[in-house]
Write an enzyme that holds these catalytic residues in place. Sequence first.
Site, PDB file in Angstrom:
ATOM      1  N   ASP A   2      75.545 -54.896 -78.245  1.00  0.00           N
ATOM      2  CA  ASP A   2      76.158 -55.237 -76.955  1.00  0.00           C
ATOM      3  C   ASP A   2      76.463 -54.015 -76.097  1.00  0.00           C
ATOM      4  O   ASP A   2      76.519 -52.880 -76.582  1.00  0.00           O
ATOM      5  CB  ASP A   2      77.443 -56.050 -77.179  1.00  0.00           C
ATOM      6  CG  ASP A   2      78.490 -55.297 -77.987  1.00  0.00           C
ATOM      7  OD1 ASP A   2      78.110 -54.593 -78.954  1.00  0.00           O
ATOM      8  OD2 ASP A   2      79.682 -55.387 -77.644  1.00  0.00           O
ATOM      9  N   GLU A  42      80.895 -55.125 -80.496  1.00  0.00           N
ATOM     10  CA  GLU A  42      81.660 -53.905 -80.756  1.00  0.00           C
ATOM     11  C   GLU A  42      82.527 -53.526 -79.562  1.00  0.00           C
ATOM     12  O   GLU A  42      83.639 -53.048 -79.710  1.00  0.00           O
ATOM     13  CB  GLU A  42      80.696 -52.750 -81.096  1.00  0.00           C
ATOM     14  CG  GLU A  42      81.368 -51.505 -81.649  1.00  0.00           C
ATOM     15  CD  GLU A  42      81.775 -50.495 -80.601  1.00  0.00           C
ATOM     16  OE1 GLU A  42      82.424 -49.510 -80.961  1.00  0.00           O
ATOM     17  OE2 GLU A  42      81.464 -50.674 -79.383  1.00  0.00           O
TER      18      GLU A  42
HETATM   19 ZN   LIG Z   1      79.320 -47.865 -78.635  1.00  0.00          ZN
END
Ligand SMILES: [Zn+2]
Length: 325
Positions: A128, A195
């Site tokens: 992401d 994340e």
């Molecule tokens: Zn990163």
Amino acid sequence: MRRIIRILRNLALLLIAAVVVLAGVLGVNALMRTSRQIDVAAAPRAGVDTDAASKRLAEAIRFRTISNFLDPEQNADAFRGMQAFMQASYPAFHAATKLEVVGNLGLLYAWEGSDPKAAPIALLAHQDVVPIAPGTEGNWQVPPFDGVVRDGFIWGRGSWDDKGNLFAILEAAEQLIKEGFRPKRTIYFAFGQDEEVSGQRGAKQIAALLASRGIKLDFVLDEGLLITDGIMKGIDKPIALIGVAEKGYVTLTLNLAATPGHSSMPPRQSAIGMMSAALARLEDQRFPAEIRGTVREMFDTLAPEIHAQPRRVVEPVAAQAGAAT
Ligand SMILES: [Zn+2]
């Protein structure tokens, strides 16, 4: 009077002697430091086609894999699109590894090693990226999701954080597999999907899955920092910064109650003043700056590479990279 002059002269001589000794110690210290660098040119390397690899990373940038803290399905199509692209681009990797989808869009691959007794390791990267701040689209030299290769650079959101890492891992593994390499220890590849918004659905679940199977990793290699240019005076060579930890953060809510009144007769202490004082006190409570541990080791590693004299003057200039990881 003469006695005073004699004392002053002795003091001056003592001072000069101390300076000479100190300079000698520092000089010897500087000369004793030898480079810790490995010979990169002599290291084995996979014959990756850099042009083709650049194009694949550029293509990956075009998938708008922006994660959302509240909605796991937002941009799910972009994630699935990129995953299909990974599958098509790295067939040897996908044939040699076993894939498990974790938390809907997280990917855990296992590349089985030849020695079942050797402790496994994990290579991590996240799929992401963070969104573009509304209204700043025009500030980009190249549109953030166009995935352009220009002037020797791959431009776009995620080109280094962290699709650069993700695709570099895939390129290296694909090439090694094609060359017939098989690792001694099992290598896990954990590619989370959230994340940037805490990793609850990706990294956390992957870690829990490995733990539930009693898998203990010998080490984990996650995204690190950049290969920087010109951040240290006296070193012309690029410096690869190795991140060994990530700072945490804390969110505080400050409440206070004050006596209400009319602004024509303000109290000596207003709510604004009290809150400001509290915030200022909070800002004053910083960790002391120290050079020790891994920071010290970084300077010890960099010191022999400094060509400018004197080497003992190590003066960091402002770091270039301030982006979230
Ligand atoms: Zn990163």
